[in-house]
Structures are given as structure tokens and as C-alpha cells.
Design a protein around this motif. Structure first.
Motif, PDB file in Angstrom:
ATOM      1  N   THR A 108       0.849  -1.193   0.000  1.00 44.17           N
ATOM      2  CA  THR A 108       0.000   0.000   0.000  1.00 44.17           C
ATOM      3  C   THR A 108       0.882   1.240   0.000  1.00 44.17           C
ATOM      4  OG1 THR A 108      -1.676  -1.190   1.267  1.00 44.17           O
ATOM      5  CG2 THR A 108      -1.847   1.196   1.238  1.00 44.17           C
ATOM      6  N   ILE A 109       0.540   2.188  -0.887  1.00 44.89           N
ATOM      7  CA  ILE A 109       1.271   3.453  -0.922  1.00 44.89           C
ATOM      8  C   ILE A 109       0.274   4.609  -0.924  1.00 44.89           C
ATOM      9  CG2 ILE A 109       3.365   2.588  -2.028  1.00 44.89           C
ATOM     10  CD1 ILE A 109       2.348   3.558  -4.697  1.00 44.89           C
ATOM     11  N   ASP A 110       0.663   5.715  -0.308  1.00 52.14           N
ATOM     12  CA  ASP A 110      -0.116   6.954  -0.306  1.00 52.14           C
ATOM     13  C   ASP A 110       0.471   7.872  -1.366  1.00 52.14           C
ATOM     14  OD1 ASP A 110      -1.719   6.140   1.822  1.00 52.14           O
ATOM     15  OD2 ASP A 110      -0.353   6.979   3.314  1.00 52.14           O
ATOM     16  N   VAL A 111      -0.389   8.309  -2.289  1.00 58.32           N
ATOM     17  CA  VAL A 111       0.048   9.193  -3.363  1.00 58.32           C
ATOM     18  C   VAL A 111      -0.640  10.543  -3.165  1.00 58.32           C
ATOM     19  CG1 VAL A 111       0.166   9.533  -5.853  1.00 58.32           C
ATOM     20  CG2 VAL A 111       0.368   7.228  -4.915  1.00 58.32           C
ATOM     21  N   PRO A 112       0.114  11.635  -3.065  1.00 61.21           N
ATOM     22  CA  PRO A 112      -0.483  12.941  -2.804  1.00 61.21           C
ATOM     23  C   PRO A 112      -1.415  13.404  -3.928  1.00 61.21           C
ATOM     24  CG  PRO A 112       1.904  13.017  -2.523  1.00 61.21           C
ATOM     25  CD  PRO A 112       1.574  11.697  -3.134  1.00 61.21           C
ATOM     26  N   ALA A 113      -2.495  14.084  -3.554  1.00 55.45           N
ATOM     27  CA  ALA A 113      -3.375  14.698  -4.544  1.00 55.45           C
ATOM     28  C   ALA A 113      -2.541  15.634  -5.414  1.00 55.45           C
ATOM     29  CB  ALA A 113      -4.486  15.470  -3.845  1.00 55.45           C
ATOM     30  N   GLY A 114      -2.915  15.745  -6.667  1.00 53.98           N
ATOM     31  CA  GLY A 114      -2.185  16.608  -7.584  1.00 53.98           C
ATOM     32  C   GLY A 114      -0.990  15.936  -8.226  1.00 53.98           C
ATOM     33  N   THR A 115      -0.759  14.651  -7.936  1.00 53.28           N
ATOM     34  CA  THR A 115       0.354  13.935  -8.556  1.00 53.28           C
ATOM     35  C   THR A 115       0.028  13.696 -10.025  1.00 53.28           C
ATOM     36  OG1 THR A 115       0.952  12.845  -6.500  1.00 53.28           O
ATOM     37  CG2 THR A 115       1.721  11.799  -8.531  1.00 53.28           C
ATOM     38  N   SER A 116       0.889  14.149 -10.884  1.00 51.34           N
ATOM     39  CA  SER A 116       0.650  13.948 -12.314  1.00 51.34           C
ATOM     40  C   SER A 116       1.687  12.983 -12.868  1.00 51.34           C
ATOM     41  CB  SER A 116       0.705  15.278 -13.065  1.00 51.34           C
ATOM     42  OG  SER A 116       1.978  15.852 -12.953  1.00 51.34           O
ATOM     43  N   SER A 117       1.312  12.337 -13.931  1.00 54.16           N
ATOM     44  CA  SER A 117       2.211  11.408 -14.634  1.00 54.16           C
ATOM     45  C   SER A 117       2.721  10.288 -13.741  1.00 54.16           C
ATOM     46  CB  SER A 117       3.386  12.168 -15.251  1.00 54.16           C
ATOM     47  OG  SER A 117       2.926  13.160 -16.126  1.00 54.16           O
ATOM     48  N   GLY A 118       1.865   9.774 -12.881  1.00 52.79           N
ATOM     49  CA  GLY A 118       2.249   8.652 -12.040  1.00 52.79           C
ATOM     50  C   GLY A 118       2.116   7.335 -12.783  1.00 52.79           C
ATOM     51  N   ARG A 119       2.932   6.353 -12.387  1.00 52.03           N
ATOM     52  CA  ARG A 119       2.928   5.038 -13.023  1.00 52.03           C
ATOM     53  C   ARG A 119       3.143   3.946 -11.995  1.00 52.03           C
ATOM     54  NH1 ARG A 119       6.751   5.036 -18.270  1.00 52.03           N
ATOM     55  NH2 ARG A 119       5.167   5.857 -19.671  1.00 52.03           N
ATOM     56  N   VAL A 120       2.495   2.809 -12.244  1.00 49.68           N
ATOM     57  CA  VAL A 120       2.742   1.591 -11.474  1.00 49.68           C
ATOM     58  C   VAL A 120       2.946   0.488 -12.498  1.00 49.68           C
ATOM     59  CG1 VAL A 120       1.788  -0.096  -9.843  1.00 49.68           C
ATOM     60  CG2 VAL A 120       1.283   2.350  -9.552  1.00 49.68           C
ATOM     61  N   TRP A 121       3.946  -0.369 -12.299  1.00 49.64           N
ATOM     62  CA  TRP A 121       4.176  -1.493 -13.198  1.00 49.64           C
ATOM     63  C   TRP A 121       4.801  -2.638 -12.424  1.00 49.64           C
ATOM     64  CZ3 TRP A 121       7.295   2.729 -12.861  1.00 49.64           C
ATOM     65  CH2 TRP A 121       8.665   2.526 -12.707  1.00 49.64           C
ATOM     66  N   GLY A 122       4.709  -3.803 -13.011  1.00 53.30           N
ATOM     67  CA  GLY A 122       5.308  -4.984 -12.400  1.00 53.30           C
ATOM     68  C   GLY A 122       6.628  -5.317 -13.074  1.00 53.30           C
ATOM     69  N   ARG A 123       7.576  -5.747 -12.273  1.00 55.00           N
ATOM     70  CA  ARG A 123       8.853  -6.229 -12.803  1.00 55.00           C
ATOM     71  C   ARG A 123       8.917  -7.729 -12.537  1.00 55.00           C
ATOM     72  NH1 ARG A 123      12.631  -2.439  -9.453  1.00 55.00           N
ATOM     73  NH2 ARG A 123      10.960  -2.832  -7.965  1.00 55.00           N
ATOM     74  N   THR A 124       9.490  -8.452 -13.461  1.00 57.66           N
ATOM     75  CA  THR A 124       9.547  -9.908 -13.332  1.00 57.66           C
ATOM     76  C   THR A 124      10.982 -10.409 -13.413  1.00 57.66           C
ATOM     77  OG1 THR A 124       9.232 -10.239 -15.720  1.00 57.66           O
ATOM     78  CG2 THR A 124       7.238 -10.170 -14.353  1.00 57.66           C
ATOM     79  N   CYS A 125      11.160 -11.598 -12.836  1.00 61.31           N
ATOM     80  CA  CYS A 125      12.459 -12.282 -12.860  1.00 61.31           C
ATOM     81  C   CYS A 125      13.582 -11.378 -12.366  1.00 61.31           C
ATOM     82  CB  CYS A 125      12.763 -12.826 -14.256  1.00 61.31           C
ATOM     83  SG  CYS A 125      11.515 -13.974 -14.853  1.00 61.31           S
ATOM     84  N   CYS A 126      13.380 -10.808 -11.183  1.00 65.28           N
ATOM     85  CA  CYS A 126      14.360  -9.889 -10.611  1.00 65.28           C
ATOM     86  C   CYS A 126      15.308 -10.619  -9.668  1.00 65.28           C
ATOM     87  CB  CYS A 126      13.658  -8.774  -9.839  1.00 65.28           C
ATOM     88  SG  CYS A 126      12.574  -7.743 -10.828  1.00 65.28           S
TER      89      CYS A 126
END
Length: 171
Positions: A59-77
Motif C-alpha cells: 500500500t502506498i499513499d500518493v499525494p493529490a495533484g500527482t501527475s504522470s504517475g505510473r505503477v508497473w510490475g517487474r519480473t524475474c528480478c
């Protein structure tokens, strides 16, 4: 006398700023790994990255007004002491990403409004596909991408400001 007037002016500015910020809440992003394998999700500009074993949640808290945010998965790390590499979605060998990941990667993208204004979100495979993902906000529809053809999800969707979000790998 001037010192007292200056202190009062500073106090008034701080009070107004505090009240104005009260309407702009952080969004809570709950990221769950439903895959039968480990995924190392990453998030920018807030969050960084972690290791999620099957069934775990971040769980992460992202501030209001955050633009151009991204979440992605990385594999085989493979990380040793915070540095290493991933077969997909690698971000310059860092466990906690400050840069966007390398192709291929399935992206959950978002822009959060201020206070009550709208948020915007989408799923994208423009940088390739690496892991199935669903992305939803508490006041909008769920977007799901299980393979490299996700044409309906690449459209920009919106939901109410101050919404919370769910990202699920391998939905």
C-alpha cells in the motif's frame, strides 16, 4: 510592534495554506500480487518498489495533484542489497525505482486531481506487455489487461477526485 504584525501575518498564511490543503487528500493505492510467481512492483514518482510474493499486498499513499504517475510490475528480478536487475520492467537496477521501467512493461498510469476534481487513469501496453494487470479506482470502472491486446484499456478513464485505487497483478 512590527514583529508582532509580521508574526500574525505568517500565522495567517500558514492557517490559510493548511485549510486549503485540507480539501486535497492523498489517494491510497493497494497493489496485490495474485500471480503464482513473485512480482516486484514499482511506482513513480511516489512509492519506489518492493518485492511481492504471491498473495502479498503493498500500500502506498500518493499525494493529490500527482501527475504522470505510473505503477508497473517487474519480473524475474534478482536484488542484492538494493541493486540488481529484472528481466522486464527494470529501472536501472534499483529495487526502489526513481526512473520509469524498461520495455516491456504493462503500465497503470494516473493523474490525480486536486481536492474534488477528477482523476484520470488508464492501462497501457504501448511499452510492451509483461504481466497481466487490472487497475481500478473506487468510483470508476475496472480496467483489465491479460495479454498484449488491450485496446479498450488504452483509453483515458476518469473517476472522482480523492478516490482510492487497486492494482492487481494476474487478475
Amino acid at each position: 510592534m512590527a514583529s508582532s504584525a509580521t508574526s500574525s501575518a505568517v500565522l495567517l498564511v500558514v492557517l490559510v495554506a493548511t485549510l486549503a490543503a485540507g480539501g486535497a487528500n492523498a489517494a491510497i493505492f493497494t497493489i496485490t500480487n495474485s500471480c503464482p510467481f513473485t512480482v516486484w512492483p514499482a511506482a513513480t514518482p511516489v512509492g519506489g518498489g518492493v518485492q511481492l510474493n504471491p498473495g502479498e499486498t503493498w500500500t502506498i499513499d500518493v499525494p493529490a495533484g500527482t501527475s504522470s504517475g505510473r505503477v508497473w510490475g517487474r519480473t524475474c528480478c534478482n536484488f542484492n542489497g538494493g541493486s540488481g536487475s529484472c528481466a522486464t520492467g527494470d529501472c536501472a537496477g534499483a529495487l526502489s525505482c526513481t526512473l520509469s521501467g524498461q520495455k516491456p512493461l504493462t503500465l497503470a498510469e494516473f493523474t490525480l486531481g486536486l481536492g474534488g476534481s477528477q482523476d484520470f487513469y488508464d492501462l497501457s501496453v504501448i511499452d510492451g506487455f509483461n504481466v497481466g494487470m487490472s487497475f481500478s479506482c473506487s468510483s470508476g470502472e475496472t480496467l483489465t489487461c491479460r495479454d498484449s491486446s488491450c485496446p479498450d484499456n488504452t483509453k483515458l478513464h476518469h473517476c472522482n477526485g480523492n478516490s482510492n485505487y487497486q492494482v492487481v497483478f494476474c487478475p
